[in-house]
Design a protein around this motif. Sequence first.
Motif, short mmCIF file in Angstrom:
data_model
loop_
_atom_site.label_atom_id
_atom_site.label_comp_id
_atom_site.label_asym_id
_atom_site.label_seq_id
_atom_site.Cartn_x
_atom_site.Cartn_y
_atom_site.Cartn_z
N VAL A 84 14.24 -20.43 -46.42
CA VAL A 84 13.90 -21.84 -46.32
C VAL A 84 12.43 -21.97 -45.97
O VAL A 84 11.95 -21.33 -45.03
CB VAL A 84 14.76 -22.57 -45.26
N SER A 85 11.72 -22.78 -46.75
CA SER A 85 10.31 -23.09 -46.47
C SER A 85 10.18 -24.59 -46.34
O SER A 85 10.70 -25.35 -47.17
CB SER A 85 9.40 -22.57 -47.59
N ALA A 86 9.49 -25.03 -45.31
CA ALA A 86 9.30 -26.45 -45.07
C ALA A 86 7.86 -26.70 -44.63
O ALA A 86 7.23 -25.83 -44.02
CB ALA A 86 10.28 -26.98 -44.02
N MET A 87 7.33 -27.87 -44.97
CA MET A 87 5.96 -28.22 -44.59
C MET A 87 5.84 -29.71 -44.33
O MET A 87 6.62 -30.53 -44.83
CB MET A 87 4.98 -27.81 -45.69
N TYR A 88 4.87 -30.03 -43.51
CA TYR A 88 4.49 -31.43 -43.28
C TYR A 88 3.04 -31.44 -42.84
O TYR A 88 2.64 -30.64 -41.98
CB TYR A 88 5.35 -32.09 -42.19
#
Length: 572
Positions: free
Chosen positions: A143-147
């Motif tokens: 899982v890769s997430a960004m903000y």
Amino acid sequence: MNKLCTACIVSIWLVIGFDSLGQAIDLSALKGGDTKVKVSGGLNSNVVYNASQATNIPPISLFLSGNLNVSYRNFNLPLSVNYSNRKFTYSQPFSFNFVTFRPSYKWISAEIGTCFMSFSPYSLSGHQFQGVGLTLTPNRWSVSAMYGRLFKATDGNPELQQLPTYRRMGMGVKTVYKSDHFTLGLSLFNAADKPNSLAHLSEPLRPQPKENMVVGLEFSTMLFRKLEVSAAYHSSSLNADTNQPDSNGIARQKSLSGWLLNKSSLGQSYNSYRIGMNYNLSKSNGIIGIEYQKVDPDYITLGGYYFVNDLENLTLKYSQSLWSGKVNLSGSLGLQQDDIARQKSSGQRRVVGMANLMFSPSQRLNAGLTFSNFTSYSFVRTAFDEIRKLNPFEQLDTLNYRQINQNISAFVNYTLSQTETRVQTINVNVSQMQSVAKQGDVVRVGQQSGFINSDITYNYQLPQKAQSIGVGVNTSFNTIGTQNSFSVGPLFHVQKGFLQSKLTTNTALSYIYSKDATLETSAGAFNLRESAQYNWDKKNSLSANLGFTQVSGSNLAGRTYVSATVGYINRF
């Protein structure tokens, strides 16, 4: 944005939740590893001096880069820093000086500060952002997430014809599950401009605020232990002006990404498809494959800087290894076309072929040959053609163009002799590029170009004395339209170690003489490069580089370019 937030939270919860069902979180792992706090890193500083360069570059520039890593047991906290005193005369929404933290613990890693992440070439694709990135890799999940902020607000520069930019925020998540038989991935990405970031500008000076939603699906599996099948689909919905409402929900009805876009926004949806198959020829140690790709016209997302769109590709690929890896063959043949919607005034069809041969019969001899062919067909359609056409089946061959580009290159590396005290090698490289443009079947004057470049280098090394010498010759022949030119010149370089190899010096000299047979002009360029590095211990080193270039010739005023760099490196 609220729908995307919910989807991101659900995706991450599902991964952590499923993983927790199969494996309990082992908090006792904190007791493992070294019980001491370790600090390591490095600092690299360079001072650069430039003379006779562009006026907008200062003569002296400072560059600093460093990294710091703090580790305790199984926990790591890296930090990266980059800084330069160079000032740019234009307004740009990116950050050149940045700080990045990269903490990690087991299968959890994060980026904080200036970050770069990629989901796919048609979604989030290496765009710089200021914020937080998170990567989780428990068991079979990834899982890769960004903000963060993709662009900072800038007022632009009317004198340089640079438009203002809004502060652009983005967020996204990509989830991939890998089993023993298949791989399945889902990605979501959303970016939107903040109109209030340029509230101080008058309405005529503000650009149109944009919003984008991208949905990506990926799948791959292995059939019969020999056939690999993969597919990818991306849907991108872009609202080029969020000030225009969509009361009927048109954008949401067009595509999967449009359904997740802001309900009150009016946008356009685009799609990209890719499907491929590779078959393993186990008996002959080869692989044969086919791939099809289609990208809609004007496909774009706000998660990248450049996208290739309006194309359709069909490619055949083949590779094989022979004689225990001493001979390796690979090649591909493809058909590509644009203007797939038949809406442009001209369209192109391209045939692309490539073949590569690597030959290593012994440890002393390595050779390679590469050939590529790029044939492009252009079909021009104008409004005038439609008016003057007498019947719907008329063929206007004079408006059909064909361009052929062929590249061929070869190299040979041969070791003349090799002992513990002496090594002698010779390297030969030859390359040719040719381009021909045809209108119908006629090649007009000035529509043909060719380039031939070759070099041969001899190297003599004394490993025990940390010394090497090399000499060579470079030649090139160029034909561009009706203009013919050639250049030739010698090359020389020497490397020597002193003080038990603590001090390493390098010197490189070259001279290139060029002559244009058509214009009857000539020019010469002399280049000198000096470098030295001194390592007084394992943690500290000094470096210095000097560059000198002098250019002169007929109808050309003499020019001299000088650059010098002094650097210091500290490792701890």
